[in-house]
Design a protein around this motif. Sequence first.
Motif, PDB file in Angstrom:
ATOM      1  N   GLY A 159       0.795  -1.218   0.000  1.00 26.51           N
ATOM      2  CA  GLY A 159       0.000   0.000   0.000  1.00 26.51           C
ATOM      3  C   GLY A 159       0.827   1.266   0.000  1.00 26.51           C
ATOM      4  O   GLY A 159       0.433   2.269  -0.618  1.00 26.51           O
ATOM      5  N   TRP A 160       1.989   1.255   0.685  1.00 25.00           N
ATOM      6  CA  TRP A 160       2.770   2.486   0.802  1.00 25.00           C
ATOM      7  C   TRP A 160       3.351   2.930  -0.540  1.00 25.00           C
ATOM      8  O   TRP A 160       3.743   4.091  -0.699  1.00 25.00           O
ATOM      9  N   LEU A 161       3.408   2.011  -1.524  1.00 23.88           N
ATOM     10  CA  LEU A 161       3.903   2.394  -2.840  1.00 23.88           C
ATOM     11  C   LEU A 161       2.965   3.360  -3.547  1.00 23.88           C
ATOM     12  O   LEU A 161       3.358   4.020  -4.514  1.00 23.88           O
ATOM     13  N   ARG A 162       1.728   3.424  -3.092  1.00 28.55           N
ATOM     14  CA  ARG A 162       0.717   4.279  -3.722  1.00 28.55           C
ATOM     15  C   ARG A 162       0.341   5.460  -2.844  1.00 28.55           C
ATOM     16  O   ARG A 162      -0.727   6.042  -2.999  1.00 28.55           O
ATOM     17  N   ARG A 163       1.236   5.810  -1.925  1.00 26.24           N
ATOM     18  CA  ARG A 163       0.955   6.934  -1.029  1.00 26.24           C
ATOM     19  C   ARG A 163       2.206   7.780  -0.826  1.00 26.24           C
ATOM     20  O   ARG A 163       3.332   7.284  -0.930  1.00 26.24           O
ATOM     21  N   GLY A 164       1.994   9.045  -0.497  1.00 21.18           N
ATOM     22  CA  GLY A 164       3.028   9.939  -0.011  1.00 21.18           C
ATOM     23  C   GLY A 164       4.270  10.030  -0.872  1.00 21.18           C
ATOM     24  O   GLY A 164       4.203  10.078  -2.107  1.00 21.18           O
ATOM     25  N   PRO A 165       5.456  10.021  -0.226  1.00 23.70           N
ATOM     26  CA  PRO A 165       6.712  10.205  -0.957  1.00 23.70           C
ATOM     27  C   PRO A 165       6.943   9.158  -2.039  1.00 23.70           C
ATOM     28  O   PRO A 165       7.578   9.460  -3.058  1.00 23.70           O
ATOM     29  N   ALA A 166       6.435   7.938  -1.825  1.00 18.08           N
ATOM     30  CA  ALA A 166       6.640   6.893  -2.832  1.00 18.08           C
ATOM     31  C   ALA A 166       6.033   7.301  -4.171  1.00 18.08           C
ATOM     32  O   ALA A 166       6.614   7.030  -5.232  1.00 18.08           O
ATOM     33  N   LEU A 167       4.877   7.967  -4.132  1.00 16.25           N
ATOM     34  CA  LEU A 167       4.258   8.414  -5.373  1.00 16.25           C
ATOM     35  C   LEU A 167       5.112   9.467  -6.074  1.00 16.25           C
ATOM     36  O   LEU A 167       5.173   9.505  -7.303  1.00 16.25           O
ATOM     37  N   VAL A 168       5.765  10.318  -5.302  1.00 18.42           N
ATOM     38  CA  VAL A 168       6.636  11.335  -5.894  1.00 18.42           C
ATOM     39  C   VAL A 168       7.802  10.651  -6.607  1.00 18.42           C
ATOM     40  O   VAL A 168       8.130  10.989  -7.758  1.00 18.42           O
ATOM     41  N   PHE A 169       8.437   9.691  -5.940  1.00 20.36           N
ATOM     42  CA  PHE A 169       9.545   8.974  -6.573  1.00 20.36           C
ATOM     43  C   PHE A 169       9.059   8.181  -7.783  1.00 20.36           C
ATOM     44  O   PHE A 169       9.767   8.084  -8.792  1.00 20.36           O
ATOM     45  N   ALA A 170       7.855   7.608  -7.703  1.00 20.61           N
ATOM     46  CA  ALA A 170       7.304   6.870  -8.840  1.00 20.61           C
ATOM     47  C   ALA A 170       7.102   7.789 -10.035  1.00 20.61           C
ATOM     48  O   ALA A 170       7.373   7.419 -11.186  1.00 20.61           O
ATOM     49  N   LEU A 171       6.630   9.002  -9.775  1.00 21.20           N
ATOM     50  CA  LEU A 171       6.448   9.972 -10.855  1.00 21.20           C
ATOM     51  C   LEU A 171       7.784  10.295 -11.501  1.00 21.20           C
ATOM     52  O   LEU A 171       7.906  10.344 -12.735  1.00 21.20           O
ATOM     53  N   LEU A 172       8.807  10.526 -10.695  1.00 24.21           N
ATOM     54  CA  LEU A 172      10.143  10.792 -11.236  1.00 24.21           C
ATOM     55  C   LEU A 172      10.633   9.599 -12.056  1.00 24.21           C
ATOM     56  O   LEU A 172      11.188   9.768 -13.148  1.00 24.21           O
TER      57      LEU A 172
END
Length: 387
Positions: free
Chosen positions: A298-311
Amino acid sequence: MRSLIRLDRDLRVDVVRGFALWAIFVNHTPGNVMGLLTPRNYTLSDATEAFVLLAGYAAGLSYGRVMDRQGWFFAASRVMGRVFTLYVAHIFLFVVFTAQVGLSAAGIDSAVYIDELHLDPFASDPYRALFEALLLRYQPSFLNILPLYIVVLAMFAAVMPLIRRPWLMLGLSTAVWLAARVFDITLPSWRGEDWFFNPLAWQLLFFIGCALGYSPPGGAPISVPWRPWAGALCVLLLIAGAAMTVLIFFKWDFAEARLPAFAPFLAAIDKASLHPLRLLTMLALTYLIAHGVRRDAGWLRRGPALVFALLGQQALPVFCAGIALSFLGRVALELAEGWWVQVAVNLLGAAALVGLAALTAWYGAEKRAPRQSGNKPLQAARAADNG
């Protein structure tokens, strides 16, 4: 943020790649205190290894699928199209970076910047320097990752059918890596210097990624099952690597004085030709992350992880911007002192990278929207081009 991210992908890959891109920006900014948090300080591998491995993973996943559906020639043409895009991006970045350094050096200290970043040929032979840069035979500091990526991706286009026989592909790739290391084989450069990243060695990490990413029709990609003893060995390797990293970068005088028999071994852990310990460290990290982080966490789709995923999903523009911004950050840190400069450089730099990634993702989504029901293999190729 969520609307700009393709959530149907393995976000572990995007998050790690996004973190690697942020680390590249930070590590290329001398004096940046955030550099203490990047992996190069506590592992024998760094963001470059992660970048190359995941580039291979993306290539195997996307272009392998296109090859299975439309044949090698079509897939190879898509790969070479991506190679051309990378080449254009490299030349554009080369021009921007050189102009940045030249203008900054004129106002501060030309000798330090130009000599340290290996831009001195522009002072003595600018036309020849530009010509050699176009041939990738001249690579100033900080401008050597994309040439590596260009060469290994072109190699992938040539041998792509071997991905259907991954163990043969990896065996041949390992043989090339060994030959490059043992016989000191590399590609030619302008002034007789070796490539900072020898493509004939680093291709092994790229092709390992290809093998892990490729899924044969009706089958599954190569997987390495979890074994407690293998996990323990990986942890021990990382602990030993952390100790060696401290000795190399922070306690080298101690290593030379107290460990005279071990110091030459530490000094031989090179990055240019992908030392075995650097390779094993990256594979150990991959093994632990792949088995320690669930794909649906779940944490992969929340908070800072989403920012890194976008990058991570907008890797090429973010990488190019990160290199350019890192030099601006260096200039700012050298012109002024204080914690507020550190905060400004890191916050503004990160905001610029995220903003660029968001803009690129939005534009890509708008461009793809009318074609959502179109040719699926072509969509897969476009996904690879974007990633």
